[in-house]
Design a protein around this motif. Structure first.
Motif: not given
Length: 277
Positions: A236-261
């Motif tokens: 799956i390919d994603l584009i997040l236009g405003n990545a700051g407020p996005i909480e992301l889970y991939v294959n049941g695991k939370k992605i801990e990367d901190s994105f800026e608004a």
């Protein structure tokens, strides 16, 4: 005359643009040329489309889709060509009315969050109370009947044998069996697929999701409080236009990367332990 300290040194032009500092596009273009990069190479490393890179270098931000995305593109391109993005973003804000304020959640979502759930009647407690009342009434009736019949016969025939009456004990009410905790939907994702779940926490964000064969799964705004889940057999390919407020889970695991608004992120995920592509 020292050549190393010459004001025409490419290193100085790259980090301290002089006459052109008031132009964001020219600063990015000069830094790209000084770094020996083409527009196509910058586009490939940042995943910002070539026409948008050309437009930004000409100080045309109309193709970015709004101030939030324009700030994200400026930040991403500055990092790619070796510039500090903070002064350029501040320069953009000063020229376009300041930093955009976060968009509040829609009133509909506020109403849904504070609406109390209706309470269900406690039938178990009602049944126990009814049983206790019936047992008490039967015991009281039997006790009064025994006392009334023993009085007249006690003088002629002697004391009558006392018969102990034991009121039937109420059957213990079995407590409801505890519900077996079920696994969460995210924890139970299939191992033979890649599953991605996105939630906008406190602001909206433009989202684009594609399957491994290029099929578009979603392209639009994800409002605050909304979630989207996508699955594919391979990637799956994603584009997040405003990545700051996005909480992301991939294959049941939370992605801990901190994105800026306002940050634009382009990500790819496959099956198994999530690794951003």
């Amino acid at each position: 005359m020292s050549i190393g300290n010459s004001p025409e040194s490419p290193e100085d032009d790259r980090n301290f643009p002089a006459d052109d500092r008031d132009s964001i596009g020219r600063a990015l273009q000069q830094a790209r040329v000084a770094a020996g990069l083409t527009v196509e190479e910058v586009s490939a490393s940042t995943r910002v489309r070539v026409p948008i890179v050309h437009a930004i270098e000409e100080d045309d931000f109309s193709r970015c889709g709004g101030d939030v995305y324009a700030r994200g593109h400026v930040r991403t391109l500055a990092r790619a060509v070796g510039l500090d993005p903070a002064p350029l973003v501040e320069q953009y804000d000063a020229a376009h009315g300041g930093r955009p304020a976060p968009t509040p959640a829609a009133p509909l979502f506020e109403a849904e969050r504070i609406r109390p759930e209706p309470r269900r009647p406690n039938w178990t407690a009602a049944m126990v109370a009814a049983i206790v009342a019936v047992v008490g009434f039967v015991g009281f009736t039997m006790f009064n009947g025994t006392s009334g019949q023993a009085g007249p016969q006690s003088v002629a025939e002697g004391p009558a044998p006392v018969t102990k009456t034991t009121a039937p004990k109420p059957k213990p009410v079995k407590p409801d069996p505890k519900p077996v905790p079920s696994e969460s939907a995210i924890a139970a994702v299939p191992a033979d697929k890649v599953t991605v779940k996105l939630t906008a926490t406190d602001d909206k964000s433009w989202i684009s999701a594609k399957a491994h064969d290029g099929k578009l799964l979603f392209d639009g705004l994800l409002l605050a409080g909304e979630s989207k889940t996508f699955q594919d057999d391979e990637r799956i390919d994603l584009i997040l236009g405003n990545a700051g407020p996005i909480e992301l889970y991939v294959n049941g695991k939370k992605i801990e990367d901190s994105f800026e608004a306002g940050q634009v992120e382009r990500l790819s995920y496959t099956k198994g332990d999530p690794q951003a592509g």
